[in-house]
Design an enzyme around this catalytic site. Structure first.
Site, PDB file in Angstrom:
ATOM      1  N   THR A  10       0.825  -1.211   0.000  1.00  0.00           N
ATOM      2  CA  THR A  10       0.000   0.000   0.000  1.00  0.00           C
ATOM      3  C   THR A  10       0.853   1.252   0.000  1.00  0.00           C
ATOM      4  O   THR A  10       0.448   2.290  -0.529  1.00  0.00           O
ATOM      5  CB  THR A  10      -0.941  -0.026   1.217  1.00  0.00           C
ATOM      6  OG1 THR A  10      -1.842  -1.118   1.055  1.00  0.00           O
ATOM      7  CG2 THR A  10      -1.735   1.248   1.373  1.00  0.00           C
ATOM      8  N   SER A  56       1.334  -7.564  -0.955  1.00  0.00           N
ATOM      9  CA  SER A  56       2.042  -8.590  -0.181  1.00  0.00           C
ATOM     10  C   SER A  56       1.195  -9.816   0.125  1.00  0.00           C
ATOM     11  O   SER A  56       1.734 -10.820   0.603  1.00  0.00           O
ATOM     12  CB  SER A  56       2.638  -8.004   1.095  1.00  0.00           C
ATOM     13  OG  SER A  56       1.682  -7.874   2.114  1.00  0.00           O
ATOM     14  N   THR A  89       1.676  -4.343   4.196  1.00  0.00           N
ATOM     15  CA  THR A  89       1.534  -4.654   5.619  1.00  0.00           C
ATOM     16  C   THR A  89       0.950  -6.053   5.872  1.00  0.00           C
ATOM     17  O   THR A  89       1.133  -6.599   6.951  1.00  0.00           O
ATOM     18  CB  THR A  89       0.635  -3.611   6.321  1.00  0.00           C
ATOM     19  OG1 THR A  89      -0.665  -3.656   5.756  1.00  0.00           O
ATOM     20  CG2 THR A  89       1.220  -2.220   6.203  1.00  0.00           C
ATOM     21  N   ASP A  90       0.251  -6.612   4.869  1.00  0.00           N
ATOM     22  CA  ASP A  90      -0.469  -7.863   5.148  1.00  0.00           C
ATOM     23  C   ASP A  90       0.452  -9.008   5.550  1.00  0.00           C
ATOM     24  O   ASP A  90       0.102  -9.802   6.436  1.00  0.00           O
ATOM     25  CB  ASP A  90      -1.314  -8.270   3.936  1.00  0.00           C
ATOM     26  CG  ASP A  90      -2.606  -7.465   3.850  1.00  0.00           C
ATOM     27  OD1 ASP A  90      -2.838  -6.606   4.725  1.00  0.00           O
ATOM     28  OD2 ASP A  90      -3.393  -7.699   2.914  1.00  0.00           O
TER      29      ASP A  90
HETATM   30  C1  SIN Z   1      -0.251  -5.284   0.982  1.00  0.00           C
HETATM   31  O1  SIN Z   1      -0.026  -5.957   1.996  1.00  0.00           O
HETATM   32  O2  SIN Z   1       0.526  -5.259   0.007  1.00  0.00           O
HETATM   33  C2  SIN Z   1      -1.504  -4.501   0.885  1.00  0.00           C
HETATM   34  C3  SIN Z   1      -1.974  -4.005   2.189  1.00  0.00           C
HETATM   35  C4  SIN Z   1      -1.037  -3.020   2.831  1.00  0.00           C
HETATM   36  O3  SIN Z   1       0.091  -2.803   2.439  1.00  0.00           O
HETATM   37  O4  SIN Z   1      -1.494  -2.421   3.844  1.00  0.00           O
END
Ligand code: SIN
Length: 302
Positions: A10, A56, A89-90
């Site tokens: 993100t 991710s 973050t995932d």
């Molecule tokens: C991801 O994990 O690539 C999408 C969600 C995020 O980064 O918060």
């Protein structure tokens, strides 16, 4: 110099033009554009590299190996003082823990991401990136193991989890990062690919047929994300014994915070099962993949 490795997420996301502004796509904006949007970074000596450009949720073990190769190259450069990895973050906690086990102690390695896409009017990415670069440049971050920073909060990779689906304070950890210890016990990893290890959730009525299906489909290890204190459903025992007889390594873990104590409420020694201690199932899976890849035993509470 601090070397940045961008992998998507993100933090590199933009609104999806096909979704009427209601959704965004992760991993769209290249690292050069992310640096241009964070003018405070001009005070630092930086280099940057785009390793991946993904959401991710689509991270794979091959992706981890590509990131590890880039981290190793950067750390071997005497002009590099630390590495920052921009990540979705995932699965940030998984990549962070993989690197925690495979990168030797010494120069800081810091992951960061964002909960809002780069084109959001209050994007959190630039501040997170600045905090990560500051941390990676700090002598205090040396020999702490892999670290992460999100929303002005620092975390040690071993204890980090994404605990909330929305909001800027999405991450939690159970240990003050100052008390983080380096690991790097699999720093000698030389495998070109990691063995498949699957996670099987325990829940009311969970079918044992999933165990046989994973084994038939090529799993070399199974992490059981069980209820309570790692309680194995009675109906699973025949399939688990078939899997063990086929050479599949089995780790008893819990879907609770933990810990799973060896031989406490199951005959781990008798069954030949490993135990995850207080590692959550996704991290126990990484430890088992690395142990299998390096031909070593799974350390307790890896
Ligand atoms: C991801 O994990 O690539 C999408 C969600 C995020 O980064 O918060």
């Amino acid at each position: 110099m601090i070397h940045l490795l961008a992998t998507g997420g993100t933090i590199a996301g933009e609104a999806d033009p096909t979704a009427g502004g209601t959704r965004y796509r992760a991993g769209v904006r290249p690292v050069g554009a992310l640096l241009a949007a964070a003018p405070d970074l001009a005070a630092f000596d930086l280099s940057a590299e785009q390793v991946l450009a993904i959401d991710s949720k689509d991270m794979t073990s091959d992706g981890w190996l590509a990131i590890l190769a880039a981290v190793r190259r950067a750390l071997a450069d005497p002009t590099v003082d630390g590495v920052v990895i921009l990540h979705g973050t995932d699965t940030l906690e998984e990549t962070a823990y993989f690197l925690h086990l495979t990168v030797p102690a010494g120069k800081p390695v810091v992951l960061t991401g964002a909960m809002r896409p780069a084109d959001h009017p209050q994007a959190d990415g630039p501040a997170n990136l600045l905090a990560a670069v500051r941390l990676a440049a700090s002598p205090e971050a040396r020999n702490k193991g892999v670290l992460a920073v999100m929303n002005a909060t620092l975390h040690a990779a071993r204890h980090l989890v994404k605990a909330h689906t929305t909001g800027l304070a999405a991450f939690e950890s159970t240990l003050d990062w100052h008390d983080g210890q380096p690991d790097g016990r699999f720093a000698d990893l030389a495998a070109a690919a990691l063995p498949r290890v699957d996670i099987l959730p325990g829940y009311a009525g969970a079918p044992a047929a999933l165990i046989d299906a994973c084994v038939a489909d090529g799993a070399h290890g199974l992490v059981l994300a069980l209820t309570g204190h790692g309680s194995v459903p009675s109906a699973w025992l025949p399939a688990l014994r078939r899997a063990a007889d086929a050479g599949v390594k089995i780790v008893r873990a819990s879907r609770c915070t933990g810990p799973v104590v060896r031989n406490a409420n199951a005959d781990d020694d008798g069954e030949g099962w490993l135990t995850a201690g207080s590692l959550p199932p996704p991290k126990a899976r990484i430890a088992l993949m690395l142990a299998l890849a390096c031909g070593r035993a799974l350390p307790s509470d890896a």
